[in-house]
Design a protein around this motif. Structure first.
Motif, PDB file in Angstrom:
ATOM      1  N   HIS A   1      -5.173   1.925   4.256  1.00  0.00           N
ATOM      2  CA  HIS A   1      -3.904   1.989   3.608  1.00  0.00           C
ATOM      3  C   HIS A   1      -2.775   1.310   4.375  1.00  0.00           C
TER       4      HIS A   1
ATOM      5  N   CYS B   1      -3.347   0.605  -5.194  1.00  0.00           N
ATOM      6  CA  CYS B   1      -4.437   1.212  -4.662  1.00  0.00           C
ATOM      7  C   CYS B   1      -4.635   2.687  -5.302  1.00  0.00           C
TER       8      CYS B   1
ATOM      9  N   CYS C   1      -4.339   5.210  -3.693  1.00  0.00           N
ATOM     10  CA  CYS C   1      -3.082   6.221  -3.058  1.00  0.00           C
ATOM     11  C   CYS C   1      -1.686   6.094  -3.623  1.00  0.00           C
TER      12      CYS C   1
ATOM     13  N   LYS D   1       0.268   3.298  -3.645  1.00  0.00           N
ATOM     14  CA  LYS D   1       0.900   2.158  -3.150  1.00  0.00           C
ATOM     15  C   LYS D   1       0.035   0.750  -3.609  1.00  0.00           C
TER      16      LYS D   1
ATOM     17  N   CYS E   1      -2.807  -2.395  -0.460  1.00  0.00           N
ATOM     18  CA  CYS E   1      -3.545  -1.831   0.848  1.00  0.00           C
ATOM     19  C   CYS E   1      -4.615  -2.287   1.319  1.00  0.00           C
TER      20      CYS E   1
HETATM   21 ZN    ZN Z   1      -3.852   2.828  -0.511  1.00  0.00          ZN
END
Ligand code: ZN
Length: 303
Positions: A166, A176, A178, A180, A183
Motif C-alpha cells: 500500500h 486499491c 484499501c 487509496k 498502491c
Molecule cells: Zn492500497
C-alpha cells in the motif's frame, strides 16, 4: 511437534512441523465463504476446518493432542497476538481465535501476519539464511512482506507494519481495495499480472495459473508478450527500488506465485532497478523463495 496453520483468502492449510522446522505433512481445504454474511458462521467454518485438519494429521502421524508443543497461525492483514481482524474476504471483523482454540488445545497459540510468517521461515530455513539485512516480498493475490536488519525481524508495536503493498507508486493511479489510489499492490500483485495478461494478451478468461505460466514461458520471445512482462516488471521495480533505497538490504527474496516466474522476472528486474537505486555501489542479490507454499505454515510455528 508443532502445528502451523496458514489461513488464506479461500483455503486453510495446516501442517505438522518438527522441532527442527521440517514440515512432516499438511492438509489443505478450500473454504467457500461466498454466501456467508454472518461472522459467527464464518468463525465456525474456520475453526471446524482447522479442527478437522489437525485431527487428520495427528491420526496420520500417530500423535496425540498432548504432543502438540505449539500452534502458530499465519493470517493476512493486521492480527493481534490472539485475534484475526478485518478479513473482508472471510467476513471476519474481530475474532479471538486463540481463545476459541484454547478450549481444545492446551498449548501455546500464536498468531501473526502471513507475510511475516513466510519471511521468518525463509530467513531461518529457506533462501535468506545467508543474509543479516534482507527483505522477503511475497507477490501473490496481494503483497506480503517482512524486513530483517542485523538478522532481526523489524516489528512495530501497533500493527505489523511494512505494508509495502500500500505504498503509492502512482499518483491518482488504479483504485486499491484499501480505498487509496495507486498502491504498489494494484500494479505488482500476481492477481493483477494475471487479470491484465488475460485482457492484453487476449487469453481465455478462465485460464489457470499454470496454463498462464506455460503460455508466458513459451511465448516470451514474442514482442507483445515480452512487452507485457517488461511493463509489469517496471512497476514491480519501482516499488522494489523504494524498498532498496530505504533498507539497503543485501538480499531480497521473492515469494508467492511470482516465484514460479523467477527465471524470467528476476534478470529483467535486476536491469530495471539499476537506474532507480540511489547508492550505485549497493550490492544486492535477488532470489526466489525456497519454501514456496509451505513458508507460511513453517514460519507460523516459529512465532
Ligand atoms: Zn492500497
Amino acid at each position: 511437534m508443532k502445528i502451523g496453520i496458514d489461513i488464506g483468502g479461500s483455503h486453510i492449510a495446516t501442517g505438522v512441523v518438527e522441532e527442527n522446522g521440517k514440515l512432516l505433512g499438511k492438509e489443505t481445504r478450500d473454504i467457500n465463504m461466498a454466501d456467508i454474511n454472518d461472522e459467527k458462521r464464518a468463525q465456525n467454518i474456520i475453526v471446524d476446518t482447522i479442527n478437522n485438519e489437525i485431527k487428520l494429521l495427528i491420526e496420520r502421524y500417530d500423535y496425540s493432542l498432548s504432543d502438540i508443543s505449539k500452534i502458530g497461525i499465519a493470517v493476512p492483514g493486521s492480527p493481534t497476538e490472539t485475534s484475526i481482524r478485518r478479513l473482508v474476504n472471510l467476513h471476519i471483523n474481530n475474532f479471538n481465535i486463540a481463545e476459541k482454540l484454547s478450549s481444545i488445545y492446551k498449548t501455546k497459540i500464536r498468531i501473526k501476519n502471513d507475510g511475516k510468517c513466510a519471511g521468518i521461515a525463509e530467513k531461518k530455513y529457506g533462501a535468506l539464511t545467508g543474509s543479516d539485512d534482507c527483505v522477503f516480498l511475497c507477490l501473490g493475490t496481494g503483497v506480503g512482506s517482512a524486513v530483517f536488519l542485523n538478522g532481526k525481524l523489524l516489528e512495530p508495536k501497533q500493527n505489523p507494519g511494512f505494508e509495502f503493498g500500500h505504498m503509492i507508486i502512482q499518483k491518482d493511479g488504479i483504485k486499491c481495495n484499501c480505498g487509496k489510489k495507486g498502491c504498489f499492490e494494484t500494479y505488482a500483485s500476481m492477481k493483477r499480472f494475471k487479470s491484465n495478461a488475460i485482457k492484453e494478451l487476449r487469453l481465455p478468461k478462465n485460464i489457470e495459473s499454470e496454463e498462464l505460466q506455460n503460455y508466458i514461458r513459451k511465448n516470451i520471445k514474442k514482442q507483445n508478450v515480452s512487452r507485457y512482462v517488461d511493463r509489469y516488471i517496471e512497476y514491480v521495480s519501482l516499488g522494489v527500488s523504494n524498498i532498496i533505497n530505504i533498507f539497503e538490504p543485501e538480499e531480497i527474496c521473492f515469494g508467492g506465485s511470482f516465484s514460479y516466474y523467477s527465471d524470467i522476472f528476476l534478470p529483467k528486474m535486476a536491469e530495471k532497478i539499476k537506474p532507480l537505486i540511489f547508492n550505485k555501489d549497493t550490492k544486492l542479490r535477488l532470489v526466489s523463495a525456497k519454501l514456496k507454499n509451505d513458508a507460511g505454515i513453517i514460519g507460523a510455528t516459529e512465532i
